[in-house]
Design an enzyme around this catalytic site. Structure first.
Site: not given
Ligand code: ACO
Length: 357
Positions: A111, A248, A278
């Protein structure tokens, strides 16, 4: 002193898209979950190759600068989704835009790739080695997606953005930059089954983007804000001097957290993650182009940009815009017609991923 002025800008956004509601027909998710957790409402799906996305954006940027491909000395393509590895994808872009005298090279910093490539091309111009460059970021992230996994399937999209850089005596272009890589944590964001570490004689199944979202979230906010502080410090810029922040686009909540840390007003922050998701290296290039087109970048604007990606690579850039905010010309070159919807384009991949899960 020689500077590398941005004289052209262009983008390529494929016509087909998948909305959150449509996404919920593929994986167990909802529009509400995706919108509130990420800010994403839709993402584009490309019916053309990464090289073609890069070609369309580059041709637009060249027309915008009124520069012929023949005059370009360097084509740098930032991508982690190349069309081909050997020959590199930049060589096809070089051919497509008629830059027959140019060096052509792919850059993979995930990224952060566009800001890494911008730094590299700027340094070559500033050293006097070259005079004109195309820096293009193009990604086909939907190719990597494991459509059986809701955590990653909803996040990514396809697209490309490009700029033309020209040697100039005017202090503009990339005036401050810092890049780095926190390699100790490289495993928290990676594609496990891809590359020459694989045993290619074994069936490997769909590629799988693995990440620790919460950890990346924290590191992205801290890393990008610290890098911005550092660049602004060295450039002797105060917050009031910043006219636009182009972060980003990985998550709206990451963008808002950086905005809060830097204490920048809403109207200065460029956000388009809602429309495109993204697009990895391409997010900043697309957002920059769109911000100029929408009048959000004024002549001589001071722009701060920051990125964070697999590696874990990171980058922050201070870009000084020039006088011109309108294209000198436009390019007719665009996408071939796409007869399929976004859902139809990914249908075979969805079936294959689900059969493998
Ligand atoms: N729809 C519904 N529920 C979902 C989904 C979805 N698409 N994806 C995950 N969940 C659920 C999980 O299973 C979990 O359920 P549980 O509580 O029963 O176990 C719950 O939602 C929470 O999951 P988390 O992963 O803790 O959710 P979080 O609030 O952290 O959001 C996200 C996840 C959006 C990926 C966030 O952590 C994020 O944006 N992180 C930074 C960006 C990133 O990592 N991007 C990918 C890499 S690329 C980059 O550009 C750096």
């Amino acid at each position: 002193m020689i500077y590398a002025k941005i004289t052209g800008w262009g983008k390529a956004l494929p016509p087909a898209s998948i909305s959150n509601d449509e996404m919920s027909t593929i994986v167990d998710t909802t529009d509400e979950w995706i919108t509130t957790r990420t800010g994403i409402r839709a993402r584009r799906v490309s019916h053309v190759s990464t090289a073609e996305l890069a070609t369309i954006a580059s041709k637009q940027a060249l027309a915008c600068a009124d520069v012929s491909g023949e005059d370009i000395d360097l084509v740098l393509l930032a991508t982690c989704t190349p069309s081909t590895m050997v020959a590199n994808t930049a060589s096809l872009v070089q051919k497509n835009i008629g830059a027959t005298g140019a060096a052509a090279c792919d850059t993979n910093a995930a990224c952060s790739g566009f800001l890494y490539a911008l730094q590299n091309a700027t340094a070559q111009i500033q050293s006097g080695m070259i005079k004109k460059a195309v820096v293009v970021a193009a990604e086909r992230m939907t190719w990597y997606i494991n459509w059986a996994k809701r955590d990653s399937a909803v996040l990514f999209g396809d697209g490309a953005g490009a700029v033309v850089l020209e040697a100039s005596s005017e202090p503009s272009g990339l005036l401050g930059t810092k890049t780095g890589c926190d390699t100790e944590d490289r495993d928290i964001l990676h594609i496990a089954n891809y590359g020459t570490d694989l045993n290619k004689y074994e069936a490997v199944g769909p590629s799988d983007l693995l990440f620790e979202g919460r950890e990346i979230f924290k590191r992205a906010v801290t890393g990008m804000s610290l890098a911005c502080d550092d660049v602004m410090d060295k450039a002797k810029l105060n917050l009031d001097d910043i006219d636009a922040l182009i972060p980003h686009q990985a998550n709206l909540r990451i963008i808002q957290a950086i905005q809060k840390k830097l204490d920048i007003e809403d109207e200065k922050v460029i956000v388009n993650i809602d429309k495109y998701g993204n697009t990895s290296a391409a997010t900043i290039a697309i957002a920059l182009c769109e911000a100029v087109e929408q009048g959000m970048i004024k002549p001589h604007a001071n722009i701060m940009s920051a990125a964070f990606g697999a590696g874990l690579t990171w980058a922050a850039s201070y870009i000084k815009w020039g006088e011109r905010i309108t294209p000198l010309a436009t390019s007719d070159y665009t996408f071939t017609p796409c007869e399929q919807s976004g859902l139809e384009l990914v249908q075979d991949a969805v079936t294959a991923c689900k059969n493998n899960s």
